[in-house]
Scaffold this motif. Sequence first.
Motif, PDB file in Angstrom:
ATOM      1  N   GLY A  37    -105.194  -2.096 -15.340  1.00 14.87           N
ATOM      2  CA  GLY A  37    -106.056  -2.139 -14.154  1.00 14.87           C
ATOM      3  C   GLY A  37    -107.493  -1.767 -14.486  1.00 14.87           C
ATOM      4  O   GLY A  37    -108.447  -2.377 -13.982  1.00 14.87           O
ATOM      5  N   PHE A  38    -107.654  -0.788 -15.372  1.00 15.33           N
ATOM      6  CA  PHE A  38    -108.995  -0.373 -15.795  1.00 15.33           C
ATOM      7  C   PHE A  38    -109.684  -1.496 -16.573  1.00 15.33           C
ATOM      8  O   PHE A  38    -110.873  -1.760 -16.398  1.00 15.33           O
ATOM      9  CB  PHE A  38    -108.890   0.888 -16.662  1.00 15.33           C
ATOM     10  CG  PHE A  38    -110.195   1.589 -16.892  1.00 15.33           C
ATOM     11  CD1 PHE A  38    -110.839   2.254 -15.861  1.00 15.33           C
ATOM     12  CD2 PHE A  38    -110.774   1.593 -18.150  1.00 15.33           C
ATOM     13  CE1 PHE A  38    -112.051   2.908 -16.074  1.00 15.33           C
ATOM     14  CE2 PHE A  38    -111.978   2.240 -18.376  1.00 15.33           C
ATOM     15  CZ  PHE A  38    -112.621   2.898 -17.332  1.00 15.33           C
ATOM     16  N   ALA A  39    -108.905  -2.186 -17.426  1.00 17.06           N
ATOM     17  CA  ALA A  39    -109.449  -3.326 -18.172  1.00 17.06           C
ATOM     18  C   ALA A  39    -109.813  -4.462 -17.217  1.00 17.06           C
ATOM     19  O   ALA A  39    -110.798  -5.172 -17.433  1.00 17.06           O
ATOM     20  CB  ALA A  39    -108.428  -3.810 -19.198  1.00 17.06           C
ATOM     21  N   LEU A  40    -109.025  -4.609 -16.147  1.00 20.25           N
ATOM     22  CA  LEU A  40    -109.307  -5.649 -15.156  1.00 20.25           C
ATOM     23  C   LEU A  40    -110.630  -5.369 -14.439  1.00 20.25           C
ATOM     24  O   LEU A  40    -111.390  -6.289 -14.136  1.00 20.25           O
ATOM     25  CB  LEU A  40    -108.162  -5.725 -14.140  1.00 20.25           C
ATOM     26  CG  LEU A  40    -107.891  -7.096 -13.502  1.00 20.25           C
ATOM     27  CD1 LEU A  40    -107.478  -8.102 -14.564  1.00 20.25           C
ATOM     28  CD2 LEU A  40    -106.819  -6.980 -12.424  1.00 20.25           C
ATOM     29  N   VAL A  41    -110.910  -4.097 -14.184  1.00 17.44           N
ATOM     30  CA  VAL A  41    -112.211  -3.727 -13.611  1.00 17.44           C
ATOM     31  C   VAL A  41    -113.328  -4.154 -14.564  1.00 17.44           C
ATOM     32  O   VAL A  41    -114.339  -4.731 -14.145  1.00 17.44           O
ATOM     33  CB  VAL A  41    -112.288  -2.212 -13.338  1.00 17.44           C
ATOM     34  CG1 VAL A  41    -113.693  -1.824 -12.875  1.00 17.44           C
ATOM     35  CG2 VAL A  41    -111.269  -1.794 -12.289  1.00 17.44           C
ATOM     36  N   ALA A  42    -113.125  -3.885 -15.851  1.00 17.74           N
ATOM     37  CA  ALA A  42    -114.135  -4.248 -16.844  1.00 17.74           C
ATOM     38  C   ALA A  42    -114.384  -5.755 -16.868  1.00 17.74           C
ATOM     39  O   ALA A  42    -115.514  -6.211 -17.107  1.00 17.74           O
ATOM     40  CB  ALA A  42    -113.709  -3.761 -18.227  1.00 17.74           C
TER      41      ALA A  42
END
Length: 243
Positions: A134-139
């Motif tokens: 999810g954090f990578a998706l934000v990026a």
Amino acid sequence: MPMAVSPGLLVVAGSFAAFRLLNRGLERLVPPPSSARRNRWKWRNIWTSLAHSVLSGGGALAGFCLYPGLSEDLVGTHPPGAHSLVAVSVGYFLEDFVDMLCNQKLHQSWELLFHHSVVIVCFGIAVLLHQYVGFALVALLVEINSIFLHLRQILLMANLAHTTCYRLNSIVNLGTYVVFRIATLAWMTRWLFLNRENVPPAAYAVGTVGMAIMTPMNIILFYRLLRSDFFKSSRDVRPEKEQ
């Protein structure tokens, strides 16, 4: 008994091969104008990067629109397809890294090679551990702005810097830079700070170092864009690849 290969790594490998094939075929799909024929590899490279930005940025935005609760847990849960999307992006950044390494002098590309190395490490952890997807998706929301950065480069290579299309793209580029790049990086930094007690030290260190590298790089790029597109005449604009 043979060791099982992670499905995520298979997606990375497939993505690398697919973007490599796309890069090779793009000159037929989108023939370079006469102004870009001296730098054919770069023409192909930027169109390949544009394809990745549309796919990954659009996919990330769709993920947050369809699953608005995703921001509540960026570590352990993620919507269907998000892990594959991050793996596809790792494959692209590996392909772009190799493409630049083979076709551009190191003193011209070291910033982007460094940028790609950081992204590959951070996204690679998410792919291998099935965490922080999810954090990578934000990026990947940053890639929405990259669409207009790449369009800017295409217009420059086509000698269209004096056109209304270029001017409109410059305005949209600046707006999306603030919303999807600067604001996104600020939000990610804030999230890391607020969740430092819930993130393992190793992952927190990687995330913190990554943000410490990306933030100044993007501030410098923002300054360059302002200087080139708004504080100088268009003849002074330099056609350099941006991420």
